[in-house]
Design a protein around this motif. Structure first.
Motif, PDB file in Angstrom:
ATOM      1  N   MET A   1       0.822  -1.226   0.000  1.00  0.00           N
ATOM      2  CA  MET A   1       0.000   0.000   0.000  1.00  0.00           C
ATOM      3  C   MET A   1       0.853   1.271   0.000  1.00  0.00           C
ATOM      4  N   TYR A   2       2.034   1.189   0.604  1.00  0.00           N
ATOM      5  CA  TYR A   2       2.852   2.386   0.802  1.00  0.00           C
ATOM      6  C   TYR A   2       3.771   2.616  -0.389  1.00  0.00           C
ATOM      7  N   PRO A   3       4.090   3.876  -0.678  1.00  0.00           N
ATOM      8  CA  PRO A   3       4.929   4.178  -1.854  1.00  0.00           C
ATOM      9  C   PRO A   3       6.364   3.697  -1.638  1.00  0.00           C
ATOM     10  N   ALA A   4       6.768   2.653  -2.392  1.00  0.00           N
ATOM     11  CA  ALA A   4       8.088   2.050  -2.208  1.00  0.00           C
ATOM     12  C   ALA A   4       9.204   3.066  -2.437  1.00  0.00           C
TER      13      ALA A   4
ATOM     14  N   GLN B   1       7.924  10.895   7.181  1.00  0.00           N
ATOM     15  CA  GLN B   1       7.900  12.307   7.572  1.00  0.00           C
ATOM     16  C   GLN B   1       6.469  12.814   7.748  1.00  0.00           C
ATOM     17  N   ARG B   2       5.548  12.395   6.866  1.00  0.00           N
ATOM     18  CA  ARG B   2       4.154  12.859   6.990  1.00  0.00           C
ATOM     19  C   ARG B   2       3.528  12.383   8.286  1.00  0.00           C
ATOM     20  N   LEU B   3       3.736  11.116   8.633  1.00  0.00           N
ATOM     21  CA  LEU B   3       3.151  10.605   9.883  1.00  0.00           C
ATOM     22  C   LEU B   3       3.798  11.277  11.093  1.00  0.00           C
TER      23      LEU B   3
ATOM     24  N   ARG C   1       3.947  21.545  11.741  1.00  0.00           N
ATOM     25  CA  ARG C   1       4.566  21.370  10.417  1.00  0.00           C
ATOM     26  C   ARG C   1       3.651  20.653   9.437  1.00  0.00           C
ATOM     27  N   TYR C   2       2.904  19.665   9.955  1.00  0.00           N
ATOM     28  CA  TYR C   2       2.046  18.912   9.035  1.00  0.00           C
ATOM     29  C   TYR C   2       1.050  19.833   8.343  1.00  0.00           C
ATOM     30  N   GLU C   3       0.341  20.628   9.146  1.00  0.00           N
ATOM     31  CA  GLU C   3      -0.687  21.502   8.554  1.00  0.00           C
ATOM     32  C   GLU C   3      -0.064  22.538   7.634  1.00  0.00           C
TER      33      GLU C   3
ATOM     34  N   SER D   1       2.525  22.131   5.716  1.00  0.00           N
ATOM     35  CA  SER D   1       2.883  21.596   4.398  1.00  0.00           C
ATOM     36  C   SER D   1       1.733  20.866   3.716  1.00  0.00           C
ATOM     37  N   ARG D   2       0.824  20.246   4.467  1.00  0.00           N
ATOM     38  CA  ARG D   2      -0.225  19.407   3.862  1.00  0.00           C
ATOM     39  C   ARG D   2      -1.629  19.982   4.022  1.00  0.00           C
ATOM     40  N   GLY D   3      -1.790  20.990   4.867  1.00  0.00           N
ATOM     41  CA  GLY D   3      -3.132  21.535   5.118  1.00  0.00           C
ATOM     42  C   GLY D   3      -3.875  20.720   6.170  1.00  0.00           C
TER      43      GLY D   3
ATOM     44  N   MET E   1     -10.483  11.135   4.468  1.00  0.00           N
ATOM     45  CA  MET E   1     -10.417  11.393   3.035  1.00  0.00           C
ATOM     46  C   MET E   1      -9.069  10.938   2.450  1.00  0.00           C
ATOM     47  N   ARG E   2      -8.004  11.231   3.170  1.00  0.00           N
ATOM     48  CA  ARG E   2      -6.680  10.878   2.646  1.00  0.00           C
ATOM     49  C   ARG E   2      -6.447   9.370   2.606  1.00  0.00           C
ATOM     50  N   HIS E   3      -7.236   8.623   3.354  1.00  0.00           N
ATOM     51  CA  HIS E   3      -7.092   7.164   3.314  1.00  0.00           C
ATOM     52  C   HIS E   3      -8.053   6.503   2.313  1.00  0.00           C
ATOM     53  N   ASN E   4      -8.885   7.309   1.661  1.00  0.00           N
ATOM     54  CA  ASN E   4      -9.834   6.745   0.700  1.00  0.00           C
ATOM     55  C   ASN E   4      -9.202   5.856  -0.369  1.00  0.00           C
ATOM     56  N   PRO E   5      -8.009   6.218  -0.877  1.00  0.00           N
ATOM     57  CA  PRO E   5      -7.434   5.377  -1.939  1.00  0.00           C
ATOM     58  C   PRO E   5      -7.067   3.971  -1.474  1.00  0.00           C
ATOM     59  N   PHE E   6      -7.037   3.735  -0.157  1.00  0.00           N
ATOM     60  CA  PHE E   6      -6.560   2.449   0.350  1.00  0.00           C
ATOM     61  C   PHE E   6      -7.711   1.680   0.967  1.00  0.00           C
ATOM     62  N   LYS E   7      -7.626   0.347   0.875  1.00  0.00           N
ATOM     63  CA  LYS E   7      -8.670  -0.493   1.461  1.00  0.00           C
ATOM     64  C   LYS E   7      -8.322  -0.776   2.918  1.00  0.00           C
TER      65      LYS E   7
ATOM     66  N   ARG F   1      -3.348  -5.106  11.329  1.00  0.00           N
ATOM     67  CA  ARG F   1      -1.928  -5.187  11.054  1.00  0.00           C
ATOM     68  C   ARG F   1      -1.232  -3.859  11.368  1.00  0.00           C
ATOM     69  N   TRP F   2      -1.868  -2.754  10.969  1.00  0.00           N
ATOM     70  CA  TRP F   2      -1.293  -1.424  11.253  1.00  0.00           C
ATOM     71  C   TRP F   2      -1.092  -1.266  12.771  1.00  0.00           C
ATOM     72  N   VAL F   3      -2.125  -1.667  13.504  1.00  0.00           N
ATOM     73  CA  VAL F   3      -2.083  -1.553  14.964  1.00  0.00           C
ATOM     74  C   VAL F   3      -0.998  -2.471  15.551  1.00  0.00           C
TER      75      VAL F   3
ATOM     76  N   GLU G   1      -3.864   3.731  22.963  1.00  0.00           N
ATOM     77  CA  GLU G   1      -5.311   3.941  22.862  1.00  0.00           C
ATOM     78  C   GLU G   1      -5.657   4.843  21.684  1.00  0.00           C
ATOM     79  N   PHE G   2      -4.878   5.903  21.532  1.00  0.00           N
ATOM     80  CA  PHE G   2      -5.111   6.831  20.424  1.00  0.00           C
ATOM     81  C   PHE G   2      -4.994   6.103  19.075  1.00  0.00           C
ATOM     82  N   PHE G   3      -3.928   5.321  18.912  1.00  0.00           N
ATOM     83  CA  PHE G   3      -3.729   4.636  17.626  1.00  0.00           C
ATOM     84  C   PHE G   3      -4.822   3.604  17.372  1.00  0.00           C
TER      85      PHE G   3
ATOM     86  N   PHE H   1     -11.529   4.085  13.532  1.00  0.00           N
ATOM     87  CA  PHE H   1     -12.291   5.172  12.916  1.00  0.00           C
ATOM     88  C   PHE H   1     -11.999   5.288  11.418  1.00  0.00           C
ATOM     89  N   LEU H   2     -10.745   4.973  11.032  1.00  0.00           N
ATOM     90  CA  LEU H   2     -10.357   5.155   9.629  1.00  0.00           C
ATOM     91  C   LEU H   2     -10.802   4.006   8.727  1.00  0.00           C
ATOM     92  N   MET H   3     -11.311   2.921   9.307  1.00  0.00           N
ATOM     93  CA  MET H   3     -11.715   1.788   8.462  1.00  0.00           C
ATOM     94  C   MET H   3     -12.765   2.242   7.447  1.00  0.00           C
TER      95      MET H   3
HETATM   96  C1  HEM Z   1      -5.923   1.600   9.825  1.00  0.00           C
HETATM   97  C2  HEM Z   1      -4.810   1.261   9.198  1.00  0.00           C
HETATM   98  C3  HEM Z   1      -4.027   2.238   8.353  1.00  0.00           C
HETATM   99  C4  HEM Z   1      -3.546   2.004   7.107  1.00  0.00           C
HETATM  100  C5  HEM Z   1      -3.640   0.697   6.327  1.00  0.00           C
HETATM  101  C6  HEM Z   1      -2.912   3.235   6.645  1.00  0.00           C
HETATM  102  C7  HEM Z   1      -2.301   3.398   5.416  1.00  0.00           C
HETATM  103  C8  HEM Z   1      -1.777   4.563   4.944  1.00  0.00           C
HETATM  104  C9  HEM Z   1      -1.159   4.732   3.666  1.00  0.00           C
HETATM  105  C10 HEM Z   1      -0.957   3.610   2.640  1.00  0.00           C
HETATM  106  C11 HEM Z   1      -0.775   6.026   3.561  1.00  0.00           C
HETATM  107  C12 HEM Z   1      -0.042   6.709   2.375  1.00  0.00           C
HETATM  108  C13 HEM Z   1       1.398   6.851   2.737  1.00  0.00           C
HETATM  109  C14 HEM Z   1       1.947   8.207   2.373  1.00  0.00           C
HETATM  110  O1  HEM Z   1       2.408   8.350   1.227  1.00  0.00           O
HETATM  111  O2  HEM Z   1       1.909   9.122   3.195  1.00  0.00           O
HETATM  112  C15 HEM Z   1      -1.171   6.689   4.774  1.00  0.00           C
HETATM  113  C16 HEM Z   1      -0.963   8.025   5.048  1.00  0.00           C
HETATM  114  C17 HEM Z   1      -1.169   8.610   6.266  1.00  0.00           C
HETATM  115  N1  HEM Z   1      -1.677   8.008   7.388  1.00  0.00           N
HETATM  116 FE1  HEM Z   1      -2.379   6.128   7.494  1.00  0.00          FE
HETATM  117  N2  HEM Z   1      -3.017   4.191   7.624  1.00  0.00           N
HETATM  118  C18 HEM Z   1      -3.682   3.630   8.688  1.00  0.00           C
HETATM  119  C19 HEM Z   1      -3.941   4.236   9.888  1.00  0.00           C
HETATM  120  C20 HEM Z   1      -3.519   5.500  10.257  1.00  0.00           C
HETATM  121  C21 HEM Z   1      -3.644   6.067  11.576  1.00  0.00           C
HETATM  122  C22 HEM Z   1      -4.247   5.337  12.786  1.00  0.00           C
HETATM  123  C23 HEM Z   1      -3.145   7.329  11.510  1.00  0.00           C
HETATM  124  C24 HEM Z   1      -3.032   8.385  12.580  1.00  0.00           C
HETATM  125  C25 HEM Z   1      -2.804   8.120  13.821  1.00  0.00           C
HETATM  126  C26 HEM Z   1      -2.675   7.543  10.150  1.00  0.00           C
HETATM  127  C27 HEM Z   1      -2.103   8.708   9.692  1.00  0.00           C
HETATM  128  C28 HEM Z   1      -1.678   8.926   8.410  1.00  0.00           C
HETATM  129  C29 HEM Z   1      -1.156  10.188   7.926  1.00  0.00           C
HETATM  130  C30 HEM Z   1      -0.982  11.464   8.730  1.00  0.00           C
HETATM  131  C31 HEM Z   1      -0.855   9.996   6.580  1.00  0.00           C
HETATM  132  C32 HEM Z   1      -0.320  11.042   5.595  1.00  0.00           C
HETATM  133  C33 HEM Z   1      -1.507  11.690   4.871  1.00  0.00           C
HETATM  134  C34 HEM Z   1      -1.081  12.708   3.830  1.00  0.00           C
HETATM  135  O3  HEM Z   1      -0.672  13.818   4.219  1.00  0.00           O
HETATM  136  O4  HEM Z   1      -1.173  12.413   2.653  1.00  0.00           O
HETATM  137  N3  HEM Z   1      -2.923   6.420   9.427  1.00  0.00           N
HETATM  138  N4  HEM Z   1      -1.761   5.785   5.601  1.00  0.00           N
END
Ligand code: HEM
Length: 127
Positions: A36-39, A47-49, A62-64, A66-68, A74-80, A88-90, A112-114, A120-122
């Motif tokens: 799922m992640y950009p290799a 850096q974004r996280l 810094r996040y806001e 550079s990224r708003g 919405m940003r997770h919409n492209p991923f299942k 697995r993420w957890v 707890e936060f994660f 919530f992001l599912m």
């Molecule tokens: C539930 C499982 C999750 C999956 C499978 C997932 C997957 C992904 C993927 C594939 C990306 C794109 C990577 C990139 O290029 O930045 C991403 C971005 C990101 N994720 Fe998640 N994520 C998950 C949960 C979370 C959680 C719990 C958080 C926050 C605590 C989080 C915060 C972020 C942030 C801040 C970005 C960067 C968004 C942007 O600025 O484009 N994610 N995630």
């Protein structure tokens, strides 16, 4: 009791850097998350996280800058993000929390936060 705004003061840049590095060190070879992640930009993802977490927990915004607005759903919409991806993420983040060795109050608070945010992001509940 720890609250959101205290965490940055307690663990600093270094704490977030170690946590997020320990998380992303596991991602590329993970069978669910790896693809799922950009290799070619895993450092950018790291850096974004990191920047997001730093801003969310009382550090510089810094996040806001550079990224708003985060708009994480919405940003997770492209991923299942189904149950398996969420779990697995957890799991990887729980391991990272252990490895980072943060102060005793901070670890359960961030866990707890994660867990809650990941649920919530599912965005998929099917296969
Ligand atoms: C539930 C499982 C999750 C999956 C499978 C997932 C997957 C992904 C993927 C594939 C990306 C794109 C990577 C990139 O290029 O930045 C991403 C971005 C990101 N994720 Fe998640 N994520 C998950 C949960 C979370 C959680 C719990 C958080 C926050 C605590 C989080 C915060 C972020 C942030 C801040 C970005 C960067 C968004 C942007 O600025 O484009 N994610 N995630």
């Amino acid at each position: 009791m720890v609250s959101d705004g205290d965490i940055y003061a307690l663990i600093g840049e270094d704490g977030f850097t170690r946590l997020v590095a320990a998380f992303y060190a596991q991602v590329p070879q993970d069978d669910i998350l790896g693809p799922m992640y950009p290799a070619d930009d895993i450092e950018g993802a790291e850096q974004r996280l990191r920047d997001f977490l730093v801003g969310r927990f009382g550090g510089p915004p810094r996040y806001e800058q550079s990224r708003g607005h985060p708009r994480l759903r919405m940003r997770h919409n492209p991923f299942k993000l189904d149950q398996a991806a969420r779990d697995r993420w957890v799991l990887l983040m729980d391991r990272a929390l252990e490895e980072a060795g943060l102060p005793p109050d901070v670890t359960p608070f961030l866990r707890e936060f994660f867990h809650g945010t990941a649920t919530f992001l599912m965005n998929s509940h099917g296969q």
